[in-house]
Design an enzyme around this catalytic site. Sequence first.
Site, PDB file in Angstrom:
ATOM      1  N   THR A 677      33.010  36.798  38.903  1.00 46.45           N
ATOM      2  CA  THR A 677      34.108  36.773  39.882  1.00 46.45           C
ATOM      3  C   THR A 677      35.024  37.963  39.649  1.00 46.45           C
ATOM      4  O   THR A 677      35.719  38.402  40.563  1.00 46.45           O
ATOM      5  CB  THR A 677      34.909  35.464  39.807  1.00 46.45           C
ATOM      6  OG1 THR A 677      35.168  35.147  38.441  1.00 46.45           O
ATOM      7  CG2 THR A 677      34.174  34.319  40.466  1.00 46.45           C
ATOM      8  N   LYS A 681      37.171  40.610  42.286  1.00 49.49           N
ATOM      9  CA  LYS A 681      38.587  41.002  42.145  1.00 49.49           C
ATOM     10  C   LYS A 681      38.723  42.516  42.195  1.00 49.49           C
ATOM     11  O   LYS A 681      39.622  43.055  42.846  1.00 49.49           O
ATOM     12  CB  LYS A 681      39.159  40.439  40.833  1.00 49.49           C
ATOM     13  CG  LYS A 681      39.264  38.925  40.833  1.00 49.49           C
ATOM     14  CD  LYS A 681      39.448  38.339  39.436  1.00 49.49           C
ATOM     15  CE  LYS A 681      39.198  36.826  39.471  1.00 49.49           C
ATOM     16  NZ  LYS A 681      39.098  36.231  38.145  1.00 49.49           N
TER      17      LYS A 681
END
Length: 843
Positions: A677, A681
């Site tokens: 993840t 970002k």
Amino acid sequence: MAAPLSDGDRRKQISVRGIAGLADVAEVRKSFNRHLHFTLVKDRNVATPRDYYFALAHTVRDHLVGRWIRTQQHYYERDPKRIYYLSLEFYMGRTLQNTMVNLGLQNACDEAIYQLGLDLEELEEIEEDAGLGNGGLGRLAACFLDSMATLGLAAYGYGIRYEFGIFNQKIVNGWQVEEADDWLRYGNPWEKARPEYMLPVRFYGRVEHTPEGVKWVDTQVVLAMPYDTPVPGYKNNTVNTMRLWSAKAPNDFNLQEFNMGDYIEAVLDRNLAENISRVLYPNDNFFEGKELRLKQEYFVVAATLQDIIRRFKSSKFGCRDPVRTCFETFPDKVAIQLNDTHPALSIPELMRILVDVEKVDWDKAWEITKRTCAYTNHTVLPEALERWPVSMFEKLLPRHLEIIYALNQMHLDRVAALYPGDVDRLRRMSVIEEGDCKRINMAHLCVIGSHAVNGVARIHSDIVKNSVFKDFYELEPEKFQNKTNGITPRRWLLLCNPGLADVIAERIGEGFITDLSQLKKLLDFINNETFIRDVAKVKQENKLKFAAYLEEQYKVKINPSSMFDVQVKRIHEYKRQLLNCLHAITLYNRIRSDPSKSFVPRTIMIGGKAAPGYHMAKMIIKLITSIGEVINNDPYVGDRLKVIFLENYRVSLAEKVIPAADLSQQISTAGTEASGTGNMKFMVNGALTIGTMDGANVEMAEEAGEENLFIFGMRVEDVEALDRQGYNAWEYYERLPELRQAVDQISSGFFSPQDPGCFKDVVNMLMHHDRFKVFADYEAYIKCQGQVDQLFIDPLEWTKKVIRNIACSGKFSSDRTIMEYAREIWGVEPSATKIPSPNLPRD
């Protein structure tokens, strides 16, 4: 601390954050002063910075409470299906700024605090991170809570209130040293203890089979005390709840010892019970079969299920009298999502409650359990899969062991009927693994006890179906789904990169904050000179700010016009920080061999924690710091190359480094990273990705176009082919002179002159038993890094690629992920209805 903004700059920051009304500012000031004088300082004459932080936190919390109560009333009146997200980790980070952003209060607070002669950013820095997670899995849970509230779902996060979260990392002489994270020492203004909902959790004992049914007797009781934290949605007045359990000894705990005269010992023994919620296990992608960990897993499950059933039975606000007694409708009103196998005991525990306590027929109970539970798989690494010894279960949870055996027998009978004579398939699919030490395979338990099983990126979900759970997929293909992870745009764009959020909002409006797919509109601005300039300017400002932070924290001066090349994540062999190290050494050797040549300046930053018991990960940190020590002090290199280890990487540091990064390193061996993840970002914050075709990188390349990422190295099928023929590190070592030079330098003690043999274990692993094939991707990686350099010296083309990446990152919002879970797993529909704020009459 960065210098406070000038008056003019502060006045400019009004786009996305909204203009503060004078009444709002006056109200915040009044509330702040009231809390400061009456709640906190009282008898003291002087307030500390921490008092100011708490006064502001209480002021902001006041705005939450009315909305929180109203949200819960709203749910009780409408009685929607409730979603329960069970996770042993919630990596929340800081709460103050996130709450101000989601309530639309940030400008009013900023202005009020400024008028009081204080600096908002300095107060925000005082807050401790709530580090109740290791990395991706726990941070995902936090992003999901934000999205569930923003989408108006009646959702609850359930976990453990660890007294000590993920350790604080100190680097001493280049080595990681762990310090306990005493995050609660000053109190936590965001939680509310709820002793009225305390519940008993039982361990040990024995099972009695009686004519009235099965009884679990002679157990030891530990109490679960709930602490509630409000979770606000974005500007919709919805405030959901994260309920974390803390272990407390009952008052009669071990008092039989008191009757023998040892009262003091009996009271001291309370610690044994209360240790359950003392500390987070600091392992990421690694299973450690400790009894205390199993106790933690059952503790959260047993307390949570009692709470879920109480709420199911009494669906009137503030009422505890059972309204429902029949469990027929349980799966229509309750969805339980298991975040990895850690809460897997929900399956046998729900069966135990239904069958033993509520007297539901076994087959009916099994149907209810399967329809209620769903399981998210987070890893394919075999060492990460939970496999508990049967002997431990027998002692700690004897009734659950019986239930698991019975469920497994039913499951195997079904498999045997469908595949007669296939004994090997029965062995592969059993929940109980035979062998010297019989074990319970928790992933198999989750698969048979859930109606949906999902991976967290498309490539990962395919691997789950085609290898990890291949037999189960053949049995029940309809169960298996993909839910590609996402991140919340509120924290990971609006909060951490307000400059970029403003530049975007000026062009396409603010709709992207709750519908990230609207970023696609930025494709119209890829060749717009003003927009290109604005995006580049925001990045440069973020870099200058982070460079100032690094200089203050690490006393190291870095070149803010160098490429900020960042790899931040847990330290693990599969994430291949070692490949990054080899590139740094190669660059260094190139500069040394031709110092007059022009080189693209780089600042390589690597950050992350190693599990305290993971020797190789700790050696990798020592290697990074040792390489930095040599390179950063070499006058031939100057500011063309720096290698910095970012100490104590955590959520609040991620919020600073990610907006400043130019290059994001996502270089795991293909087929090992479930999703990632961090990669998302970086993408939304305007860094370009260098990465393998692994995890969500595959979908990022699909969204933005493979030519707009720097993709290199083996694909999954190449890795499999190499496994079949046999990976031989020597072959690459012999063939590639730059690789050989780098490895020889590590081996000879060039980077550790005081201890020449320091890195023998690292070299031995790379040469003889590297499961993650670092050398196999070295050549392609170095070549790809050359392409990165080529693009970086053309700022116009670089920024165009950045804009395309930002524009194509919309898919990676956790709002999209949660919408898919809601519709395709939980059977609920997100609601755009805005609950009336507390100062307005209710419908």
